[in-house]
Design an enzyme around this catalytic site. Structure first.
Site, PDB file in Angstrom:
ATOM      1  N   GLY A  45      -1.945  10.777 -15.731  1.00 42.85           N
ATOM      2  CA  GLY A  45      -2.257  12.058 -15.118  1.00 42.85           C
ATOM      3  C   GLY A  45      -1.126  12.497 -14.216  1.00 42.85           C
ATOM      4  CD  GLN A  50       1.531  13.135  -9.048  1.00 45.95           C
ATOM      5  OE1 GLN A  50       0.707  13.500  -9.872  1.00 45.95           O
ATOM      6  NE2 GLN A  50       1.868  11.870  -8.874  1.00 45.95           N
ATOM      7  CB  CYS A  98      -0.310   7.579  -7.308  1.00 46.27           C
ATOM      8  SG  CYS A  98       0.207   9.295  -7.164  1.00 46.27           S
ATOM      9  CG  LEU A  99       3.219   8.485 -12.448  1.00 44.34           C
ATOM     10  CD1 LEU A  99       3.478   9.589 -13.468  1.00 44.34           C
ATOM     11  CD2 LEU A  99       3.784   7.156 -12.942  1.00 44.34           C
ATOM     12  CG  HIS A 140      -5.501   9.912  -8.631  1.00 40.28           C
ATOM     13  ND1 HIS A 140      -5.231   8.680  -8.074  1.00 40.28           N
ATOM     14  CD2 HIS A 140      -4.285  10.528  -8.747  1.00 40.28           C
ATOM     15  CE1 HIS A 140      -3.928   8.566  -7.854  1.00 40.28           C
ATOM     16  NE2 HIS A 140      -3.328   9.682  -8.262  1.00 40.28           N
ATOM     17  CD  GLU A 141      -3.565  12.990 -11.589  1.00 46.37           C
ATOM     18  OE1 GLU A 141      -2.710  13.622 -10.929  1.00 46.37           O
ATOM     19  OE2 GLU A 141      -3.433  11.790 -11.875  1.00 46.37           O
ATOM     20  CG  HIS A 144      -1.876  14.343  -6.553  1.00 47.68           C
ATOM     21  ND1 HIS A 144      -1.044  13.753  -5.629  1.00 47.68           N
ATOM     22  CD2 HIS A 144      -2.107  13.394  -7.488  1.00 47.68           C
ATOM     23  CE1 HIS A 144      -0.793  12.500  -5.985  1.00 47.68           C
ATOM     24  NE2 HIS A 144      -1.434  12.247  -7.123  1.00 47.68           N
TER      25      HIS A 144
HETATM   26 NI    NI Z   1      -1.361  10.476  -8.244  1.00 43.41          NI
END
Ligand code: NI
Length: 182
Positions: A45, A50, A98-99, A140-141, A144
């Site tokens: 995701g 991000q 998370c990236l 989660h996304e 963000h």
């Molecule tokens: Ni993330």
């Protein structure tokens, strides 16, 4: 085009994102770039902040998890301007990553049943009920888009535990297999 992924500490990850309309410049290319960037980084995701854009846009492809989580078998989505309503107070927790937070994996309590309303990439209005693992990934996304990261939601003790790792990320002292931006 593969885009750099913004790391924890960059202010873009802490801002609230804005809705977009179908005339947003080069939206299709941007969505394609987000998928390409996400795949390159082995993510499931990605939220627009991000990659440095404070707009309400999320890409998810969690089909790779279908082996263990059968409900993920067709979980390929683009969420534009999503809104979540929770259908329960019951929570479940799985280990998240998370990236933008390389090297950190922690359990996070999430609501297990939600409804998400959004536009798909063709700007069709969609309403979807998600339960369990897909609901976790989406939350989660979605966080963000509101400037929230999963480490905000872990216990005080675990926060203390990851503090050094977070400091290192903000200083760029972190190894990743993908392009990043401090
Ligand atoms: Ni993330």
């Amino acid at each position: 085009m593969i885009l750099p992924i913004y790391l924890y500490g960059n202010p873009v990850l802490r801002k609230k994102s804005k809705d977009i309309d179908k005339d947003y410049p080069n939206l299709n290319e941007l969505i394609d770039d987000m998928f390409e960037t996400m795949y390159k980084a082995d993510g499931i995701g990605l939220a627009a902040p991000q990659i440095g854009k404070n707009i309400n846009l999320i890409t998810i492809d969690a089909r790779v998890l279908a082996k263990d989580e059968p409900e993920m078998a067709d979980f390929l989505r683009v969420f534009i301007n999503p809104n979540i309503t929770f259908n329960t107070e019951d929570t479940i927790a799985i280990e998240e990553g998370c990236l933008s937070l390389p090297g950190i994996n922690e359990n996070v309590n999430r609501i297990e049943d939600l409804t998400i309303e959004y536009y798909d990439r063709d700007f069709n209005k969609v309403s979807e009920n998600l339960i369990g693992y897909p609901a976790i990934v989406v939350q989660h996304e979605y966080d963000h888009l509101n400037g929230i990261m999963f480490v905000d939601k872990i216990s005080t003790i675990r926060k203390r535990f990851v503090k050094n790792k977070l400091n290192n990320i903000t200083k760029g002292k972190v190894a990743t297999s993908y392009k990043v931006k401090l």
